[in-house]
Design a protein around this motif. Structure first.
Motif, PDB file in Angstrom:
ATOM      1  N   PRO A   1      -6.958   0.079  -5.759  1.00  0.00           N
ATOM      2  CA  PRO A   1      -8.293   0.416  -6.258  1.00  0.00           C
ATOM      3  C   PRO A   1      -9.378  -0.423  -5.580  1.00  0.00           C
ATOM      4  N   GLU A   2     -10.486   0.220  -5.222  1.00  0.00           N
ATOM      5  CA  GLU A   2     -11.575  -0.474  -4.537  1.00  0.00           C
ATOM      6  C   GLU A   2     -12.094  -1.652  -5.341  1.00  0.00           C
ATOM      7  N   THR A   3     -12.128  -1.540  -6.656  1.00  0.00           N
ATOM      8  CA  THR A   3     -12.606  -2.658  -7.479  1.00  0.00           C
ATOM      9  C   THR A   3     -11.718  -3.892  -7.297  1.00  0.00           C
ATOM     10  N   ASP A   4     -10.407  -3.689  -7.166  1.00  0.00           N
ATOM     11  CA  ASP A   4      -9.503  -4.815  -6.938  1.00  0.00           C
ATOM     12  C   ASP A   4      -9.734  -5.437  -5.567  1.00  0.00           C
ATOM     13  N   LEU A   5      -9.934  -4.600  -4.559  1.00  0.00           N
ATOM     14  CA  LEU A   5     -10.214  -5.117  -3.218  1.00  0.00           C
ATOM     15  C   LEU A   5     -11.518  -5.911  -3.203  1.00  0.00           C
ATOM     16  N   ARG A   6     -12.544  -5.366  -3.813  1.00  0.00           N
ATOM     17  CA  ARG A   6     -13.827  -6.082  -3.850  1.00  0.00           C
ATOM     18  C   ARG A   6     -13.692  -7.418  -4.567  1.00  0.00           C
ATOM     19  N   ARG A   7     -12.988  -7.441  -5.681  1.00  0.00           N
ATOM     20  CA  ARG A   7     -12.808  -8.680  -6.432  1.00  0.00           C
ATOM     21  C   ARG A   7     -12.095  -9.733  -5.583  1.00  0.00           C
TER      22      ARG A   7
ATOM     23  N   ARG B   1       0.809  -1.224   0.000  1.00  0.00           N
ATOM     24  CA  ARG B   1       0.000   0.000   0.000  1.00  0.00           C
ATOM     25  C   ARG B   1       0.838   1.267   0.000  1.00  0.00           C
TER      26      ARG B   1
ATOM     27  N   GLU C   1      -2.692   3.813  -3.325  1.00  0.00           N
ATOM     28  CA  GLU C   1      -3.862   3.123  -2.796  1.00  0.00           C
ATOM     29  C   GLU C   1      -4.277   2.003  -3.745  1.00  0.00           C
TER      30      GLU C   1
END
Length: 52
Positions: free
Chosen positions: A11-17, A5, A9
């Motif tokens: 990306p939120e899409t990567d974290l959600r996936r 990190r 940051e």
């Protein structure tokens, strides 16, 4: 998958996936310790983190 990190940051899409199943529930198991997040179970990693 491992993210550092410091440079930017994640990306939120990567974290959600990586962490959220299609039904909206967390993919399990997830271990949270301070700023460390481990997705899935890896016995050596859990042992190292939980005995520090």
């Amino acid at each position: 998958m491992k993210w550092d990190r410091d440079p930017a940051e994640i990306p939120e899409t990567d974290l959600r996936r990586a962490f959220v199943h299609e039904d909206g529930q967390l993919k399990i198991p997830v271990l949270l310790i301070d700023d460390i997040v481990v997705r899935g179970f890896d016995e050596p990693t859990y042992a190292m983190l939980l005995t520090e």
